[in-house]
Scaffold this active site. Structure first.
Site, PDB file in Angstrom:
ATOM      1  N   SER A   1      -8.597  22.686  15.544  1.00 18.73           N
ATOM      2  CA  SER A   1      -9.002  23.939  14.844  1.00 18.73           C
ATOM      3  C   SER A   1      -8.106  25.118  15.369  1.00 18.73           C
ATOM      4  O   SER A   1      -8.550  26.204  14.799  1.00 18.73           O
ATOM      5  CB  SER A   1     -10.401  23.902  15.270  1.00 18.73           C
ATOM      6  OG  SER A   1     -11.183  23.785  16.504  1.00 18.73           O
TER       7      SER A   1
ATOM      8  N   ARG B   1       0.908  -1.202  -0.045  1.00 22.39           N
ATOM      9  CA  ARG B   1       0.058  -0.041   0.015  1.00 22.39           C
ATOM     10  C   ARG B   1       0.912   1.372   0.083  1.00 22.39           C
ATOM     11  O   ARG B   1       0.257   2.313  -0.127  1.00 22.39           O
ATOM     12  CB  ARG B   1      -0.976   0.066   1.225  1.00 22.39           C
ATOM     13  CG  ARG B   1      -1.827  -0.974   1.293  1.00 22.39           C
ATOM     14  CD  ARG B   1      -2.983  -0.693   0.378  1.00 22.39           C
ATOM     15  NE  ARG B   1      -3.749   0.399   0.918  1.00 22.39           N
ATOM     16  CZ  ARG B   1      -4.676   1.074   0.225  1.00 22.39           C
ATOM     17  NH1 ARG B   1      -5.022   0.589  -0.932  1.00 22.39           N
ATOM     18  NH2 ARG B   1      -5.190   2.118   0.744  1.00 22.39           N
TER      19      ARG B   1
ATOM     20  N   HIS C   1      -3.280  22.422  22.957  1.00 26.47           N
ATOM     21  CA  HIS C   1      -4.433  22.119  23.669  1.00 26.47           C
ATOM     22  C   HIS C   1      -4.877  20.745  23.544  1.00 26.47           C
ATOM     23  O   HIS C   1      -4.729  20.000  22.458  1.00 26.47           O
ATOM     24  CB  HIS C   1      -5.527  23.111  23.443  1.00 26.47           C
ATOM     25  CG  HIS C   1      -6.069  22.720  22.198  1.00 26.47           C
ATOM     26  ND1 HIS C   1      -5.522  23.261  20.984  1.00 26.47           N
ATOM     27  CD2 HIS C   1      -7.435  22.253  21.603  1.00 26.47           C
ATOM     28  CE1 HIS C   1      -6.598  22.999  20.053  1.00 26.47           C
ATOM     29  NE2 HIS C   1      -7.357  22.196  20.514  1.00 26.47           N
TER      30      HIS C   1
ATOM     31  N   HIS D   1       2.239  31.196  23.161  1.00 22.61           N
ATOM     32  CA  HIS D   1       1.909  30.623  22.110  1.00 22.61           C
ATOM     33  C   HIS D   1       2.611  29.476  21.193  1.00 22.61           C
ATOM     34  O   HIS D   1       3.294  29.640  20.363  1.00 22.61           O
ATOM     35  CB  HIS D   1       1.401  31.594  21.060  1.00 22.61           C
ATOM     36  CG  HIS D   1       0.547  31.249  19.687  1.00 22.61           C
ATOM     37  ND1 HIS D   1      -0.819  30.989  19.870  1.00 22.61           N
ATOM     38  CD2 HIS D   1       0.760  30.842  18.688  1.00 22.61           C
ATOM     39  CE1 HIS D   1      -1.296  30.670  18.915  1.00 22.61           C
ATOM     40  NE2 HIS D   1      -0.378  30.457  17.866  1.00 22.61           N
TER      41      HIS D   1
ATOM     42  N   CYS E   1      -0.371  -6.305  31.555  1.00 20.73           N
ATOM     43  CA  CYS E   1       1.082  -6.663  32.134  1.00 20.73           C
ATOM     44  C   CYS E   1       1.756  -7.827  31.197  1.00 20.73           C
ATOM     45  O   CYS E   1       2.837  -7.753  31.363  1.00 20.73           O
ATOM     46  CB  CYS E   1       0.665  -7.156  33.430  1.00 20.73           C
ATOM     47  SG  CYS E   1       0.130  -5.779  34.824  1.00 20.73           S
TER      48      CYS E   1
HETATM   49 ZN    ZN Z   1      -1.955  -4.999  34.508  1.00 10.40          ZN
HETATM   50 ZN    ZN Z   2      -1.999  31.075  21.885  1.00 10.79          ZN
END
Ligand code: ZN
Ligand code: ZN
Length: 345
Positions: A173, A38, A178, A125, A211
């Site tokens: 967006s 692919r 964030h 920013h 685990c």
């Molecule tokens: Zn576990």
């Molecule tokens: Zn900002």
């Protein structure tokens, strides 16, 4: 054997497999097609056209009036806050009312009660979480945990979904770093499938699947990415996306929000390293990460083990995936892990 094929960035090359493989995820028994057939040259370098929207950014420090009042702030002397959680301006679910359900015998539903918040990851920013120091990421993880703990007091709420969309191609967006918290009145199906698969395994062998899984990956080694005292990161054998990662604690734990202080610090560093590997190795690709943890009402679960899934969004999800539930991964996770282990950060 055909020649190696460049993938996504010119300097990463995939060795063609002899045959495509269908691989089964051990938790939810979801099948993935791993096929280098692919690979196409259309996955070219995505030069990120970083358009700065600094002046109008509602997430920057000093612009707090552009968001709703914070529900949580991790304090910081210089800007007042280091991580800030605010209600989403355009929430998918609402905080008021009861989660009434209905059914007319044909259509059933539940009122969209819940919490939808935005986690502003830093005051400056900054667009990439990978550029923040480990102790800052630890504060971000602490904010996630505190919001989950808070939600446990609300009997209307069932499941805390914490996720991050980084880059427009991954659904973000706004470019300021964030993530989101969406606390739902029911346990989502994807999580329930994991819980059920893990429970079946526990019932049959008496141990936690996760685990056993990380230990198995550590012995095999070929898909291993990071290893610290308390955490490990590997690329799942049946990963849906190229470079998909799973990060989890080595000690059995079903609830993320019960992480201790020293664990938060170490996880902050592991997450930073994993994101730096993606950033450096793949030229800052779009990605999602998501947290899978136990439902809010559950006590300690011997069969379930919280984990973070990191999903680079290099390949699209199209008709075949939607129609069949099969994902097609053109990069064998062994080769992806080998490459990322060698990426200097
Ligand atoms: Zn576990
Ligand atoms: Zn900002």
């Amino acid at each position: 054997m055909e020649d190696e094929v460049p993938f996504y960035v010119p300097w990463f090359r995939v060795r063609p497999m002899a045959d495509p493989e269908l691989r089964k995820d051990p938790v939810v028994e979801r099948w993935v097609i791993v096929s280098t057939d692919r690979l196409s040259r259309t996955h070219e370098l995505h030069a990120a056209a970083a358009v700065s929207r600094l002046e109008s950014c509602p997430f920057c420090a000093g612009h707090e009036h552009l968001t709703l009042p914070a529900t949580l702030e991790i304090p910081n002397e210089r800007d007042g806050w280091r991580v800030r959680v605010v209600p989403n301006m355009f929430p998918a679910v609402r905080g008021d009312g009861e989660p009434q359900t209905w059914s007319d015998g044909w259509h059933e539903g539940t009122r969209g009660v819940g919490v939808h918040e935005v986690v502003i990851e830093c005051p400056q920013h900054e667009t990439s979480l990978a550029n923040l120091p480990a102790d800052h990421l630890a504060d971000l993880l602490r904010a996630y945990g505190q919001r989950i703990q808070q939600a446990r007091h609300d009997p209307r709420l069932a499941y805390p979904m914490i996720f991050k969309n980084s880059g427009a191609d991954a659904g973000a967006s706004l470019e300021h770093a964030h993530s989101q918290i969406l606390i739902l009145p029911q346990v989502p199906r994807t999580v329930q499938e994991e819980l059920d698969g893990a429970k079946r395994y526990h019932e049959s062998v008496g141990r936690c699947l996760f685990c056993d899984w990380w230990r198995q990956e550590q012995v095999a080694g070929e898909r291993q990415l990071l290893d610290t005292t308390r955490f490990t990161a590997f690329l799942p054998y049946a990963g849906r996306f190229p470079f998909e990662m799973c990060i989890l604690p080595k000690a059995h734990a079903s609830h993320f929000e019960e992480l201790a202080e020293e664990e938060l610090a170490e996880l902050g560093e592991v997450l930073r390293l994993a994101l730096r590997k993606l950033q450096s190795g793949l030229n800052d690709p779009p990605y999602n990460y998501l947290l899978h943890t136990a439902p809010l009402a559950a006590g300690p679960l011997p069969h379930y083990h919280w984990h973070l899934e990191v999903l680079p969004r290099i390949t699209g999800v199209a008709g075949f995936e939607w129609g069949t539930g099969y994902f097609v991964n053109p990069v064998p996770p062994e080769q992806a892990a080998e490459y990322l282990r060698g990426v200097a950060i």
